[in-house]
Design a protein around this motif. Structure first.
Motif, PDB file in Angstrom:
ATOM      1  N   LYS A 187     -23.094  -0.209 -34.096  1.00 44.98           N
ATOM      2  CA  LYS A 187     -22.230   0.600 -33.505  1.00 44.98           C
ATOM      3  C   LYS A 187     -22.848   1.249 -32.398  1.00 44.98           C
ATOM      4  O   LYS A 187     -21.953   1.594 -31.164  1.00 44.98           O
ATOM      5  N   SER A 188     -24.281   1.406 -32.270  1.00 48.93           N
ATOM      6  CA  SER A 188     -24.903   2.153 -31.440  1.00 48.93           C
ATOM      7  C   SER A 188     -24.915   1.363 -29.927  1.00 48.93           C
ATOM      8  O   SER A 188     -24.991   1.817 -28.976  1.00 48.93           O
ATOM      9  N   ASN A 189     -25.470   0.114 -30.400  1.00 51.17           N
ATOM     10  CA  ASN A 189     -25.634  -1.026 -29.469  1.00 51.17           C
ATOM     11  C   ASN A 189     -24.422  -1.019 -28.269  1.00 51.17           C
ATOM     12  O   ASN A 189     -24.487  -1.191 -27.038  1.00 51.17           O
ATOM     13  N   LEU A 190     -23.236  -1.173 -29.077  1.00 50.82           N
ATOM     14  CA  LEU A 190     -21.962  -1.333 -28.445  1.00 50.82           C
ATOM     15  C   LEU A 190     -21.842  -0.002 -27.555  1.00 50.82           C
ATOM     16  O   LEU A 190     -21.435  -0.066 -26.110  1.00 50.82           O
ATOM     17  N   LYS A 191     -22.012   1.110 -27.797  1.00 50.48           N
ATOM     18  CA  LYS A 191     -21.942   2.316 -27.085  1.00 50.48           C
ATOM     19  C   LYS A 191     -22.861   2.272 -25.839  1.00 50.48           C
ATOM     20  O   LYS A 191     -22.784   2.610 -24.684  1.00 50.48           O
ATOM     21  N   ALA A 192     -24.275   1.998 -26.186  1.00 54.53           N
ATOM     22  CA  ALA A 192     -25.297   1.989 -25.271  1.00 54.53           C
ATOM     23  C   ALA A 192     -24.874   1.076 -24.167  1.00 54.53           C
ATOM     24  O   ALA A 192     -25.002   1.156 -23.028  1.00 54.53           O
ATOM     25  N   ILE A 193     -24.390  -0.107 -24.565  1.00 49.57           N
ATOM     26  CA  ILE A 193     -23.921  -1.076 -23.524  1.00 49.57           C
ATOM     27  C   ILE A 193     -22.978  -0.522 -22.484  1.00 49.57           C
ATOM     28  O   ILE A 193     -23.131  -0.655 -21.425  1.00 49.57           O
ATOM     29  N   GLN A 194     -21.952   0.101 -23.225  1.00 48.28           N
ATOM     30  CA  GLN A 194     -20.966   0.667 -22.388  1.00 48.28           C
ATOM     31  C   GLN A 194     -21.520   1.601 -21.475  1.00 48.28           C
ATOM     32  O   GLN A 194     -21.113   1.713 -20.021  1.00 48.28           O
ATOM     33  N   LEU A 195     -22.289   2.495 -21.900  1.00 47.14           N
ATOM     34  CA  LEU A 195     -22.874   3.511 -21.011  1.00 47.14           C
ATOM     35  C   LEU A 195     -24.076   2.872 -19.790  1.00 47.14           C
ATOM     36  O   LEU A 195     -23.838   3.552 -18.863  1.00 47.14           O
ATOM     37  N   GLU A 196     -24.604   1.758 -20.175  1.00 48.23           N
ATOM     38  CA  GLU A 196     -25.613   1.395 -19.360  1.00 48.23           C
ATOM     39  C   GLU A 196     -24.779   0.623 -18.174  1.00 48.23           C
ATOM     40  O   GLU A 196     -25.058   0.744 -17.012  1.00 48.23           O
ATOM     41  N   ASP A 197     -23.769  -0.041 -18.394  1.00 50.54           N
ATOM     42  CA  ASP A 197     -22.718  -0.577 -17.765  1.00 50.54           C
ATOM     43  C   ASP A 197     -22.179   0.565 -16.458  1.00 50.54           C
ATOM     44  O   ASP A 197     -22.245   0.216 -15.215  1.00 50.54           O
ATOM     45  N   GLU A 198     -21.918   1.500 -17.317  1.00 48.74           N
ATOM     46  CA  GLU A 198     -21.302   2.561 -16.254  1.00 48.74           C
ATOM     47  C   GLU A 198     -22.074   3.212 -15.253  1.00 48.74           C
ATOM     48  O   GLU A 198     -21.978   4.098 -14.250  1.00 48.74           O
ATOM     49  N   MET A 199     -23.519   3.096 -15.969  1.00 46.09           N
ATOM     50  CA  MET A 199     -24.616   4.113 -15.179  1.00 46.09           C
ATOM     51  C   MET A 199     -25.326   2.958 -14.123  1.00 46.09           C
ATOM     52  O   MET A 199     -26.364   3.552 -13.294  1.00 46.09           O
ATOM     53  N   GLY A 200     -25.032   1.712 -14.428  1.00 47.62           N
ATOM     54  CA  GLY A 200     -25.872   0.769 -13.543  1.00 47.62           C
ATOM     55  C   GLY A 200     -27.169   0.558 -13.990  1.00 47.62           C
ATOM     56  O   GLY A 200     -28.254   0.355 -13.148  1.00 47.62           O
ATOM     57  N   LEU A 201     -27.493   0.516 -15.193  1.00 51.39           N
ATOM     58  CA  LEU A 201     -28.585   0.345 -15.965  1.00 51.39           C
ATOM     59  C   LEU A 201     -28.827  -1.143 -16.475  1.00 51.39           C
ATOM     60  O   LEU A 201     -27.602  -1.627 -16.909  1.00 51.39           O
ATOM     61  N   PRO A 202     -30.091  -1.731 -16.491  1.00 52.60           N
ATOM     62  CA  PRO A 202     -30.212  -2.955 -17.151  1.00 52.60           C
ATOM     63  C   PRO A 202     -29.718  -2.753 -18.751  1.00 52.60           C
ATOM     64  O   PRO A 202     -30.089  -1.938 -19.164  1.00 52.60           O
ATOM     65  N   LEU A 203     -29.156  -3.959 -19.050  1.00 50.27           N
ATOM     66  CA  LEU A 203     -28.731  -3.930 -20.472  1.00 50.27           C
ATOM     67  C   LEU A 203     -30.064  -3.847 -21.305  1.00 50.27           C
ATOM     68  O   LEU A 203     -30.914  -4.577 -20.947  1.00 50.27           O
TER      69      LEU A 203
END
Length: 137
Positions: free
Chosen positions: A105-121
Motif C-alpha cells: 500500500k505504501s509503496n504505491l502511494k510513495a511512487i505517486q508522490l515521487e512522480d508528482e514531486m519529480g523525485l527518483p523512484l
C-alpha cells in the motif's frame, strides 16, 4: 478489513541527486484490540498503527506516511499477537504478512508522490528494452 492513511507528508529539499542514497523504513507503533459497530463476529478486530518513511540522503527529500490497518483475526491468533506486542514483538508469520501489506500500500502511494514531486523512484519499475542481436560467428 480496512486500511487508511492518517499522515501523508513529502518534502523536497534539493534537486541535486549527486551521491543519492534512498532508504525506506517501516515502524509499527501500536497493536491493539478495537471494537466496531459494523463488525459482530467470533473473530477479534485488531488495529495496527504504522509509519512508513522513504529518505533521500544526503538531505534531498523525505516521504512520511502514517496509517491504520484493521484486521480480523481468529481469537487464538489475536491473543498471540496482542501478548507478543506487550514486549513490542510480533509473531514472525504475522509480521511478514503485515509488513508485506504495508509495503504494498505504501509503496504505491510513495511512487505517486515521487512522480508528482519529480523525485527518483525508490524502487525500480519494470522496463522494456530492445532485444540484443545475437553475435555472428
Amino acid at each position: 478489513m480496512g486500511f487508511n492513511f492518517t499522515k501523508i507528508n513529502v518534502e523536497k529539499l534539493s534537486d541535486d541527486f549527486k551521491d543519492l542514497k534512498i532508504n525506506n523504513h517501516v515502524d509499527i507503533s501500536e497493536v491493539a484490540k478495537t471494537d466496531s459497530d459494523f463488525f459482530q463476529g467470533k473473530e477479534e478486530l485488531i488495529r495496527v498503527k504504522f509509519s512508513y518513511k522513504v529518505e533521500y540522503a544526503p538531505s534531498i527529500a523525505k516521504i512520511e506516511l502514517g496509517g491504520n490497518i484493521l484486521l480480523i483475526l481468529e481469537p487464538k491468533q489475536a491473543k498471540e499477537v496482542l501478548k507478543g506486542w506487550k514486549d513490542k514483538q510480533i509473531p514472525e508469520e504475522f509480521k511478514i504478512f503485515l509488513f508485506n501489506f504495508i509495503f504494498r500500500k505504501s509503496n504505491l502511494k510513495a511512487i505517486q508522490l515521487e512522480d508528482e514531486m519529480g523525485l527518483p523512484l525508490h524502487i525500480p519499475l519494470p522496463r522494456l528494452s530492445k532485444p540484443q542481436e545475437k553475435a555472428k560467428e
